[in-house]
Design an enzyme around this catalytic site. Structure first.
Site, PDB file in Angstrom:
ATOM      1  N   LYS A 190      35.410  44.617  41.847  1.00 37.89           N
ATOM      2  CA  LYS A 190      35.677  43.796  40.653  1.00 37.89           C
ATOM      3  C   LYS A 190      35.995  44.700  39.444  1.00 37.89           C
ATOM      4  O   LYS A 190      36.602  45.736  39.615  1.00 37.89           O
ATOM      5  CB  LYS A 190      34.487  42.880  40.371  1.00 37.89           C
ATOM      6  CG  LYS A 190      34.020  42.131  41.608  1.00 37.89           C
ATOM      7  CD  LYS A 190      33.077  41.036  41.271  1.00 37.89           C
ATOM      8  CE  LYS A 190      32.570  40.415  42.549  1.00 37.89           C
ATOM      9  NZ  LYS A 190      32.161  39.064  42.400  1.00 37.89           N
TER      10      LYS A 190
ATOM     11  N   GLY B  26      27.786  36.113  43.812  1.00 36.39           N
ATOM     12  CA  GLY B  26      26.955  36.715  42.764  1.00 36.39           C
ATOM     13  C   GLY B  26      25.701  35.935  42.414  1.00 36.39           C
ATOM     14  O   GLY B  26      25.059  36.229  41.405  1.00 36.39           O
TER      15      GLY B  26
ATOM     16  N   GLU C  78      37.376  33.945  41.312  1.00 38.29           N
ATOM     17  CA  GLU C  78      37.322  34.367  39.897  1.00 38.29           C
ATOM     18  C   GLU C  78      38.717  34.326  39.276  1.00 38.29           C
ATOM     19  O   GLU C  78      38.848  34.228  38.057  1.00 38.29           O
ATOM     20  CB  GLU C  78      36.683  35.771  39.804  1.00 38.29           C
ATOM     21  CG  GLU C  78      35.182  35.686  40.036  1.00 38.29           C
ATOM     22  CD  GLU C  78      34.528  36.992  40.495  1.00 38.29           C
ATOM     23  OE1 GLU C  78      35.185  38.047  40.489  1.00 38.29           O
ATOM     24  OE2 GLU C  78      33.333  36.922  40.875  1.00 38.29           O
TER      25      GLU C  78
ATOM     26  N   GLU D 156      34.578  32.309  51.116  1.00 37.91           N
ATOM     27  CA  GLU D 156      33.668  32.645  50.026  1.00 37.91           C
ATOM     28  C   GLU D 156      33.316  31.368  49.251  1.00 37.91           C
ATOM     29  O   GLU D 156      34.058  30.979  48.335  1.00 37.91           O
ATOM     30  CB  GLU D 156      34.334  33.631  49.065  1.00 37.91           C
ATOM     31  CG  GLU D 156      34.667  34.967  49.661  1.00 37.91           C
ATOM     32  CD  GLU D 156      34.643  36.070  48.605  1.00 37.91           C
ATOM     33  OE1 GLU D 156      33.836  36.980  48.742  1.00 37.91           O
ATOM     34  OE2 GLU D 156      35.411  35.989  47.635  1.00 37.91           O
TER      35      GLU D 156
ATOM     36  N   HIS E   6      41.094  34.977  45.010  1.00 36.45           N
ATOM     37  CA  HIS E   6      39.648  35.075  44.715  1.00 36.45           C
ATOM     38  C   HIS E   6      39.270  33.971  43.722  1.00 36.45           C
ATOM     39  O   HIS E   6      40.017  33.692  42.787  1.00 36.45           O
ATOM     40  CB  HIS E   6      39.316  36.462  44.151  1.00 36.45           C
ATOM     41  CG  HIS E   6      37.841  36.731  44.156  1.00 36.45           C
ATOM     42  ND1 HIS E   6      36.981  36.157  43.243  1.00 36.45           N
ATOM     43  CD2 HIS E   6      37.065  37.468  44.989  1.00 36.45           C
ATOM     44  CE1 HIS E   6      35.748  36.549  43.511  1.00 36.45           C
ATOM     45  NE2 HIS E   6      35.769  37.351  44.569  1.00 36.45           N
TER      46      HIS E   6
ATOM     47  N   ASN F  17      34.513  44.823  47.311  1.00 36.23           N
ATOM     48  CA  ASN F  17      35.232  44.346  46.128  1.00 36.23           C
ATOM     49  C   ASN F  17      34.479  44.834  44.892  1.00 36.23           C
ATOM     50  O   ASN F  17      33.419  44.299  44.564  1.00 36.23           O
ATOM     51  CB  ASN F  17      35.297  42.803  46.157  1.00 36.23           C
ATOM     52  CG  ASN F  17      35.943  42.243  44.909  1.00 36.23           C
ATOM     53  OD1 ASN F  17      36.544  42.977  44.116  1.00 36.23           O
ATOM     54  ND2 ASN F  17      35.824  40.930  44.716  1.00 36.23           N
TER      55      ASN F  17
ATOM     56  N   SER G 210      27.265  37.019  48.088  1.00 33.95           N
ATOM     57  CA  SER G 210      25.882  37.509  48.019  1.00 33.95           C
ATOM     58  C   SER G 210      25.405  38.207  49.292  1.00 33.95           C
ATOM     59  O   SER G 210      24.219  38.165  49.615  1.00 33.95           O
ATOM     60  CB  SER G 210      24.928  36.370  47.650  1.00 33.95           C
ATOM     61  OG  SER G 210      25.205  35.913  46.344  1.00 33.95           O
TER      62      SER G 210
HETATM   63  C1  PEP Z   1      33.078  38.645  45.819  1.00 41.47           C
HETATM   64  O1  PEP Z   1      33.228  38.578  44.598  1.00 41.47           O
HETATM   65  O2  PEP Z   1      34.061  38.674  46.575  1.00 41.47           O
HETATM   66  C2  PEP Z   1      31.720  38.707  46.352  1.00 41.47           C
HETATM   67  C3  PEP Z   1      31.547  38.503  47.615  1.00 41.47           C
HETATM   68  O3  PEP Z   1      30.740  38.990  45.434  1.00 41.47           O
HETATM   69  P1  PEP Z   1      29.159  39.119  45.702  1.00 41.47           P
HETATM   70  O4  PEP Z   1      28.961  39.885  46.992  1.00 41.47           O
HETATM   71  O5  PEP Z   1      28.654  39.888  44.531  1.00 41.47           O
HETATM   72  O6  PEP Z   1      28.613  37.743  45.785  1.00 41.47           O
END
Ligand code: PEP
Length: 249
Positions: A12, A173, A100, A167, A98, A10, A210
């Site tokens: 982003k 993040g 976000e 998630e 997601h 992803n 992460s």
């Molecule tokens: C995500 O935004 O789907 C994600 C997993 O981000 P990160 O790996 O940066 O935590």
């Protein structure tokens, strides 16, 4: 849908025309026999979808969008992109729900409309679910996830085109990841919730939050997982390849 181990990148709101070259090393390893158990899916920003489709054409890598609008096209929705537009450009996947986007006001009803439109347009859906830090502190993780699944998949009968991406919001993040034993327990809880709603159907579950080239050695031990959704670390091809290599080897 594939039975391989999923590595979903992803990107982003990162990446421009110059960054496309950086995925060449990933395309190269995707062609090696040794990594044929891996299914790599890139989800770049909308502006790069077409470029990624062209760049990965002669490989097994698939492309996905990071979101879609909940209405069908055509329609007066300035700045929006429908799942049929995503399909027509050659992408095969779309991320929906997601955190976000949920935190920007996306509702479970909109998520449900997005998923139903995506499936109608023959896209596979990467359906994100997960609790916030306050949900976790208040021991509401399972009830929140249950609600996200029940409302997000309302009136959906088959889950063969859905990848459930667990998630935890507090993990995205932040560098924070559940201990393996707790994550395993959580994955089993989610499988239970899905089983209650979609009896006998096999659910694909991946983890996101992460994931990096250090914690992957632990995370890959969780046999119930079908792969990983990777944000930050996927934007660096060296790190992304390292994650794939460590998981497969
Ligand atoms: C995500 O935004 O789907 C994600 C997993 O981000 P990160 O790996 O940066 O935590």
């Amino acid at each position: 849908m594939t039975n391989k181990i999923l590595f979903i990148a992803n990107w982003k709101m990162f990446g421009d025309l110059k960054s496309i070259k950086s995925i060449e090393s990933v395309i190269n390893i995707s062609k090696k026999k040794r990594y044929r158990k891996a299914k790599i899916i890139y989800c770049p920003p909308f502006t790069l979808l077409n470029n990624f489709v062209i760049k990965t054409k002669k490989s097994t890598i698939s492309i996905g969008a990071q979101n879609c609008h909940h209405e069908k096209d055509p329609g007066p929705f300035t700045g929006s992109i429908s799942s049929s537009m995503i399909k027509k450009i050659g992408a095969e996947y779309v991320i929906v729900g997601h955190s976000e986007n949920r935190s920007n006001g996306e509702t479970n009803k909109q998520i449900n409309d997005k998923i139903r439109n995506a499936i109608t347009n023959n896209l596979n859906v990467i359906f994100c679910i997960g609790e916030s830090l306050s949900d976790k502190k208040n021991k509401k993780t399972n009830s929140i996830i249950s609600k996200q699944i029940n409302l997000g998949l309302n009136k959906i009968e088959k889950i063969d085109k859905i990848i459930f991406a667990y998630e935890p919001v507090w993990s995205i993040g932040t560098g924070k990841v559940l201990k393996n034993q707790d994550l395993k327990k959580q994955i089993l809880n989610i499988k239970n919730i899905i089983f209650k709603k979609f009896r006998k159907q096999k659910a694909k579950i991946i983890y996101g939050g992460s994931v990096n080239n250090k914690n992957i050695n632990d995370l890959k031990q969780i046999s119930q997982l079908d792969g990983f959704l990777i944000g930050g670390a996927s934007q660096n091809s060296k790190k992304f390849i390292d994650i794939i290599k460590k998981t497969i080897n």
